[in-house]
Design an enzyme around this catalytic site. Structure first.
Site, PDB file in Angstrom:
ATOM      1  N   ASP A  16      37.475  72.040  -2.144  1.00  0.00           N
ATOM      2  CA  ASP A  16      37.649  71.859  -3.585  1.00  0.00           C
ATOM      3  C   ASP A  16      38.057  70.417  -3.908  1.00  0.00           C
ATOM      4  OD1 ASP A  16      37.684  72.624  -6.203  1.00  0.00           O
ATOM      5  OD2 ASP A  16      39.588  73.691  -6.105  1.00  0.00           O
ATOM      6  N   ASN A  18      35.827  67.980  -5.333  1.00  0.00           N
ATOM      7  CA  ASN A  18      34.733  66.990  -5.353  1.00  0.00           C
ATOM      8  C   ASN A  18      34.625  66.309  -6.716  1.00  0.00           C
ATOM      9  OD1 ASN A  18      34.082  67.854  -2.807  1.00  0.00           O
ATOM     10  ND2 ASN A  18      32.178  68.908  -3.385  1.00  0.00           N
ATOM     11  N   ARG A  20      36.907  65.999  -9.208  1.00  0.00           N
ATOM     12  CA  ARG A  20      38.040  65.120  -9.531  1.00  0.00           C
ATOM     13  C   ARG A  20      38.005  63.851  -8.683  1.00  0.00           C
ATOM     14  NH1 ARG A  20      42.220  69.618  -8.578  1.00  0.00           N
ATOM     15  NH2 ARG A  20      40.321  70.659  -7.876  1.00  0.00           N
ATOM     16  N   TRP A  21      37.564  63.973  -7.441  1.00  0.00           N
ATOM     17  CA  TRP A  21      37.438  62.798  -6.562  1.00  0.00           C
ATOM     18  C   TRP A  21      36.539  61.762  -7.234  1.00  0.00           C
ATOM     19  CZ3 TRP A  21      33.310  60.310  -4.261  1.00  0.00           C
ATOM     20  CH2 TRP A  21      33.594  59.447  -3.191  1.00  0.00           C
ATOM     21  N   HIS A  33      29.987  65.547  -5.253  1.00  0.00           N
ATOM     22  CA  HIS A  33      29.306  66.565  -4.442  1.00  0.00           C
ATOM     23  C   HIS A  33      28.575  65.912  -3.272  1.00  0.00           C
ATOM     24  CE1 HIS A  33      30.617  69.548  -7.165  1.00  0.00           C
ATOM     25  NE2 HIS A  33      29.832  69.196  -8.163  1.00  0.00           N
ATOM     26  N   THR A  62      29.881  82.688  -6.723  1.00  0.00           N
ATOM     27  CA  THR A  62      29.088  83.407  -7.727  1.00  0.00           C
ATOM     28  C   THR A  62      29.525  82.929  -9.127  1.00  0.00           C
ATOM     29  OG1 THR A  62      30.693  85.205  -7.467  1.00  0.00           O
ATOM     30  CG2 THR A  62      28.571  85.523  -6.413  1.00  0.00           C
ATOM     31  N   ASN A  64      30.490  79.920  -9.886  1.00  0.00           N
ATOM     32  CA  ASN A  64      30.098  78.521 -10.168  1.00  0.00           C
ATOM     33  C   ASN A  64      28.834  78.421 -11.028  1.00  0.00           C
ATOM     34  OD1 ASN A  64      31.303  77.315  -6.958  1.00  0.00           O
ATOM     35  ND2 ASN A  64      32.278  77.170  -8.940  1.00  0.00           N
ATOM     36  N   ARG A  67      28.988  76.841 -14.579  1.00  0.00           N
ATOM     37  CA  ARG A  67      28.998  75.398 -14.850  1.00  0.00           C
ATOM     38  C   ARG A  67      27.724  74.978 -15.587  1.00  0.00           C
ATOM     39  NH1 ARG A  67      32.060  72.595  -9.693  1.00  0.00           N
ATOM     40  NH2 ARG A  67      33.742  74.133  -9.615  1.00  0.00           N
ATOM     41  N   ARG A 177      42.858  75.243   1.719  1.00  0.00           N
ATOM     42  CA  ARG A 177      42.244  74.873   0.435  1.00  0.00           C
ATOM     43  C   ARG A 177      42.656  73.432   0.120  1.00  0.00           C
ATOM     44  NH1 ARG A 177      40.939  78.161  -4.961  1.00  0.00           N
ATOM     45  NH2 ARG A 177      39.924  76.475  -6.066  1.00  0.00           N
TER      46      ARG A 177
HETATM   47  C1  IPE Z   1      36.089  77.576  -5.532  1.00  0.00           C
HETATM   48  O1  IPE Z   1      36.308  76.375  -6.221  1.00  0.00           O
HETATM   49  C2  IPE Z   1      34.659  77.692  -5.153  1.00  0.00           C
HETATM   50  C3  IPE Z   1      34.178  76.709  -4.175  1.00  0.00           C
HETATM   51  C4  IPE Z   1      34.924  75.829  -3.554  1.00  0.00           C
HETATM   52  C5  IPE Z   1      32.768  76.749  -3.919  1.00  0.00           C
HETATM   53  P1  IPE Z   1      36.301  76.315  -7.815  1.00  0.00           P
HETATM   54  O2  IPE Z   1      36.593  74.914  -8.176  1.00  0.00           O
HETATM   55  O3  IPE Z   1      35.066  76.921  -8.341  1.00  0.00           O
HETATM   56  O4  IPE Z   1      37.524  77.276  -8.142  1.00  0.00           O
HETATM   57  P2  IPE Z   1      38.407  77.462  -9.458  1.00  0.00           P
HETATM   58  O5  IPE Z   1      37.456  77.688 -10.592  1.00  0.00           O
HETATM   59  O6  IPE Z   1      39.181  76.198  -9.639  1.00  0.00           O
HETATM   60  O7  IPE Z   1      39.280  78.623  -9.145  1.00  0.00           O
HETATM   61  C1  IPE Z   2      34.234  71.913  -5.073  1.00  0.00           C
HETATM   62  O1  IPE Z   2      34.557  70.876  -5.930  1.00  0.00           O
HETATM   63  C2  IPE Z   2      32.746  72.111  -4.936  1.00  0.00           C
HETATM   64  C3  IPE Z   2      32.213  73.271  -5.684  1.00  0.00           C
HETATM   65  C4  IPE Z   2      32.916  74.169  -6.309  1.00  0.00           C
HETATM   66  C5  IPE Z   2      30.768  73.395  -5.710  1.00  0.00           C
HETATM   67  P1  IPE Z   2      34.650  71.073  -7.504  1.00  0.00           P
HETATM   68  O2  IPE Z   2      33.311  70.805  -8.096  1.00  0.00           O
HETATM   69  O3  IPE Z   2      35.243  72.387  -7.841  1.00  0.00           O
HETATM   70  O4  IPE Z   2      35.647  69.902  -7.897  1.00  0.00           O
HETATM   71  P2  IPE Z   2      36.800  69.956  -8.967  1.00  0.00           P
HETATM   72  O5  IPE Z   2      37.667  71.132  -8.629  1.00  0.00           O
HETATM   73  O6  IPE Z   2      36.145  70.106 -10.297  1.00  0.00           O
HETATM   74  O7  IPE Z   2      37.516  68.658  -8.806  1.00  0.00           O
HETATM   75 MG    MG Z   3      37.135  73.037  -8.155  1.00  0.00          MG
END
Ligand code: IPE
Ligand code: IPE
Ligand code: MG
Length: 231
Positions: A16, A18, A20-21, A33, A62, A64, A67, A177
């Site tokens: 998790d 990516n 915000r990075w 990503h 599921t 995601n 988005r 995590r």
């Molecule tokens: C969990 O991360 C799913 C994956 C890492 C693929 P999310 O970023 O989707 O989780 P929430 O929404 O913050 O709980």
């Molecule tokens: C994890 O990073 C990758 C996926 C969930 C696909 P995020 O995309 O959730 O990154 P943040 O949490 O928005 O920073």
């Molecule tokens: Mg995330």
């Protein structure tokens, strides 16, 4: 790597942070990503080289699909190109790649890239990389129950039930995590039953070998009792 460390058999990572990075660097989320995928490649090899036998990673949930279309499309394209491009990387490193999740409502080209990667790496013996894609822990349990019903099975125990999950894998010993979020987000609910949990504030693209070693140091200190009495 320190020889005194305990090596878990099955490690799971919720990768998790990516987005915000990237945002913190003034970049588009998609760049995060890209960086996350790149890190996953080298980190998975390192973890399996340390002696971990199974590494499960949460790549796309599921949920995601909520988005933007732009971000979902970007991720799906990244999976297609990334899985094709890195085939030899995993074959050369003797890593067997498998997938967990619902393939039915995924784009055909994504499923094709997944199937091809599974096929070409099927004889890998160093360790298993289980990529959870279009994966939800509750969906996995529901899918298992429906398959049990379809098979006409009237009663199951824990062992039989496990065989109906997406993959037959041993329980998770250590769940990591990244990015500072303190939740499970519907990841491997069944397999996490007795896992040790480790949360890191580091965003996934920066979660490197040194960060993983820190998690191992912490895991080594944990006293796993499984309901028993402190040794
Ligand atoms: C969990 O991360 C799913 C994956 C890492 C693929 P999310 O970023 O989707 O989780 P929430 O929404 O913050 O709980
Ligand atoms: C994890 O990073 C990758 C996926 C969930 C696909 P995020 O995309 O959730 O990154 P943040 O949490 O928005 O920073
Ligand atoms: Mg995330």
């Amino acid at each position: 790597m320190n020889r005194e460390l305990k090596i878990p058999n099955h490690v799971a990572i919720i990768l998790d942070g990516n987005g915000r990075w990237a945002t913190e660097r003034g970049l588009k989320r998609s760049k995060g990503h890209d960086a996350g995928f790149k890190n996953l490649k080298t980190l998975s090899d390192y973890i399996l080289t340390c002696g971990v036998k199974i590494l499960s990673v949460f790549a796309f949930s599921t949920e995601n699909f909520k988005r933007s279309k732009e971000e979902v499309d970007y991720l799906m394209n990244l999976f297609v190109t990334g899985f094709k491009k890195e085939r030899n990387y995993f074959v050369e490193r003797n890593i067997k790649v498998i997938f967990s999740g619902r393939k039915v409502n995924l784009r055909k080209d994504v499923v094709k890239a997944m199937n091809e990667l599974e096929k070409i790496t099927k004889d890998g013996t160093k360790g298993i990389l289980n990529i959870c894609l279009n994966y939800g822990g509750q969906s996995e349990i529901v899918d298992a129950v429906n398959n049990i019903i379809l098979d006409g099975v009237k009663e199951v125990d824990e062992e039989t039930f496990s065989k109906y999950l997406y993959q037959e894998l041993p329980p998770i010993d250590l769940m990591i995590r990244t990015s500072g979020e303190l939740r499970i987000s519907n990841f491997m609910l069944w397999q996490l039953a007795y896992a040790e949990l480790y949360f890191s504030n580091t965003y996934f693209p920066d979660f490197d070998e040194k960060e993983f070693d820190k998690a191992l140091v912490e895991y080594t200190k944990r006293d796993r009792r499984f309901g028993g009495i402190k040794k």
